[in-house]
Scaffold this motif. Structure first.
Motif, mmCIF file in Angstrom:
data_model
loop_
_atom_site.group_PDB
_atom_site.id
_atom_site.type_symbol
_atom_site.label_atom_id
_atom_site.label_comp_id
_atom_site.label_asym_id
_atom_site.label_seq_id
_atom_site.Cartn_x
_atom_site.Cartn_y
_atom_site.Cartn_z
ATOM 1 N N PHE A 78 1.348 10.217 5.902
ATOM 2 C CA PHE A 78 2.042 8.945 5.771
ATOM 3 C C PHE A 78 2.184 8.645 4.287
ATOM 4 O O PHE A 78 1.520 9.254 3.447
ATOM 5 C CB PHE A 78 1.257 7.830 6.463
ATOM 6 C CG PHE A 78 1.246 7.936 7.968
ATOM 7 C CD1 PHE A 78 0.433 8.863 8.605
ATOM 8 C CD2 PHE A 78 2.042 7.121 8.742
ATOM 9 C CE1 PHE A 78 0.422 8.979 9.991
ATOM 10 C CE2 PHE A 78 2.040 7.221 10.132
ATOM 11 C CZ PHE A 78 1.220 8.157 10.751
ATOM 12 N N ARG A 79 3.025 7.673 3.964
ATOM 13 C CA ARG A 79 3.153 7.249 2.581
ATOM 14 C C ARG A 79 3.367 5.748 2.523
ATOM 15 O O ARG A 79 3.829 5.134 3.488
ATOM 16 C CB ARG A 79 4.284 7.994 1.874
ATOM 17 C CG ARG A 79 5.679 7.701 2.419
ATOM 18 C CD ARG A 79 6.690 8.640 1.766
ATOM 19 N NE ARG A 79 8.060 8.373 2.228
ATOM 20 C CZ ARG A 79 9.104 9.126 1.934
ATOM 21 N NH1 ARG A 79 8.958 10.220 1.177
ATOM 22 N NH2 ARG A 79 10.298 8.794 2.385
ATOM 23 N N GLN A 80 3.040 5.189 1.361
ATOM 24 C CA GLN A 80 3.142 3.744 1.202
ATOM 25 C C GLN A 80 3.490 3.410 -0.229
ATOM 26 O O GLN A 80 2.932 3.984 -1.176
ATOM 27 C CB GLN A 80 1.832 3.072 1.613
ATOM 28 C CG GLN A 80 1.922 1.567 1.719
ATOM 29 C CD GLN A 80 0.672 0.974 2.356
ATOM 30 O OE1 GLN A 80 -0.405 1.565 2.346
ATOM 31 N NE2 GLN A 80 0.828 -0.206 2.928
ATOM 32 N N THR A 81 4.397 2.457 -0.388
ATOM 33 C CA THR A 81 4.725 1.906 -1.695
ATOM 34 C C THR A 81 4.306 0.441 -1.709
ATOM 35 O O THR A 81 4.186 -0.190 -0.645
ATOM 36 C CB THR A 81 6.221 2.034 -1.990
ATOM 37 O OG1 THR A 81 6.964 1.429 -0.910
ATOM 38 C CG2 THR A 81 6.629 3.490 -2.107
ATOM 39 N N GLY A 127 3.924 -3.338 -1.433
ATOM 40 C CA GLY A 127 4.678 -4.354 -0.735
ATOM 41 C C GLY A 127 5.337 -3.898 0.545
ATOM 42 O O GLY A 127 5.995 -4.686 1.226
ATOM 43 N N LYS A 128 5.170 -2.627 0.881
ATOM 44 C CA LYS A 128 5.785 -2.103 2.101
ATOM 45 C C LYS A 128 4.719 -1.577 3.058
ATOM 46 O O LYS A 128 3.609 -1.250 2.658
ATOM 47 C CB LYS A 128 6.774 -0.989 1.762
ATOM 48 C CG LYS A 128 7.994 -1.464 0.998
ATOM 49 C CD LYS A 128 9.014 -0.348 0.866
ATOM 50 C CE LYS A 128 10.269 -0.827 0.158
ATOM 51 N NZ LYS A 128 11.288 0.258 0.040
ATOM 52 N N GLU A 129 5.087 -1.482 4.327
ATOM 53 C CA GLU A 129 4.172 -0.933 5.318
ATOM 54 C C GLU A 129 4.059 0.580 5.141
ATOM 55 O O GLU A 129 4.944 1.237 4.598
ATOM 56 C CB GLU A 129 4.681 -1.255 6.722
ATOM 57 C CG GLU A 129 4.612 -2.721 7.080
ATOM 58 C CD GLU A 129 4.946 -2.970 8.539
ATOM 59 O OE1 GLU A 129 4.884 -4.140 8.961
ATOM 60 O OE2 GLU A 129 5.259 -2.003 9.256
ATOM 61 N N ARG A 130 2.939 1.087 5.637
ATOM 62 C CA ARG A 130 2.737 2.526 5.597
ATOM 63 C C ARG A 130 3.801 3.202 6.469
ATOM 64 O O ARG A 130 4.068 2.771 7.590
ATOM 65 C CB ARG A 130 1.329 2.857 6.082
ATOM 66 C CG ARG A 130 0.872 4.254 5.729
ATOM 67 C CD ARG A 130 -0.630 4.363 5.858
ATOM 68 N NE ARG A 130 -1.324 3.566 4.861
ATOM 69 C CZ ARG A 130 -2.637 3.589 4.675
ATOM 70 N NH1 ARG A 130 -3.392 4.353 5.443
ATOM 71 N NH2 ARG A 130 -3.190 2.851 3.760
ATOM 72 N N GLU A 131 4.373 4.269 5.948
ATOM 73 C CA GLU A 131 5.517 4.920 6.584
ATOM 74 C C GLU A 131 5.151 6.330 7.033
ATOM 75 O O GLU A 131 4.532 7.083 6.268
ATOM 76 C CB GLU A 131 6.665 4.981 5.569
ATOM 77 C CG GLU A 131 7.888 5.751 6.008
ATOM 78 C CD GLU A 131 8.889 5.964 4.881
ATOM 79 O OE1 GLU A 131 10.076 6.174 5.170
ATOM 80 O OE2 GLU A 131 8.465 5.927 3.707
#
Length: 124
Positions: free
Chosen positions: A36-39, A41-45
């Protein structure tokens, strides 16, 4: 139980990186694994998942054809080969283990164990 990612870093657009995830305290060979990845202010993708024996893989549309997930159960590791990187791939990447399933799963809440993450930065 621990998952430790490595291989992140800074790369120019179009370049490649290979992320590795080593598990300790448990054996991954009965479980599905995912990245998974996350930036900020965003949800984990969801990025990619692989079944317990590597027979099935599943990718997010945004990385399909560029990223490849693989596993080596004998070494208790999972890898993510990332090619043709884009600036929008910049994120913290997390390895995760789904101890409740052997199949491919893209829902983060179904994963039980998580690594601490490794930063990937793609410059334009």
């Amino acid at each position: 139980v621990q998952l430790v990612e490595s291989g992140g870093g800074l790369v120019q657009a179009g370049g490649s990186l290979r992320l590795s995830c080593v598990a300790s305290g448990f054996s991954v060979d009965d479980y599905a694994m995912g990245w998974f990845r996350q930036t900020p202010g965003k949800e984990r993708e969801f990025v990619a998942a692989i079944s317990w024996n590597g027979g099935r893989t599943y990718y997010a549309d945004s990385v399909k054809g560029r990223f490849t997930i693989s596993r080596d159960n004998a070494k208790n590791t999972v890898a993510l080969q990332m090619n043709s990187l884009k600036p929008e791939d910049t994120a913290v990447y997390y390895c995760a283990a789904n101890v409740g399933s052997r199949g491919v799963v893209d829902r983060s809440y179904e994963y039980s164990y998580w690594g601490q993450g490794t930063q990937v930065t793609v410059s334009s």
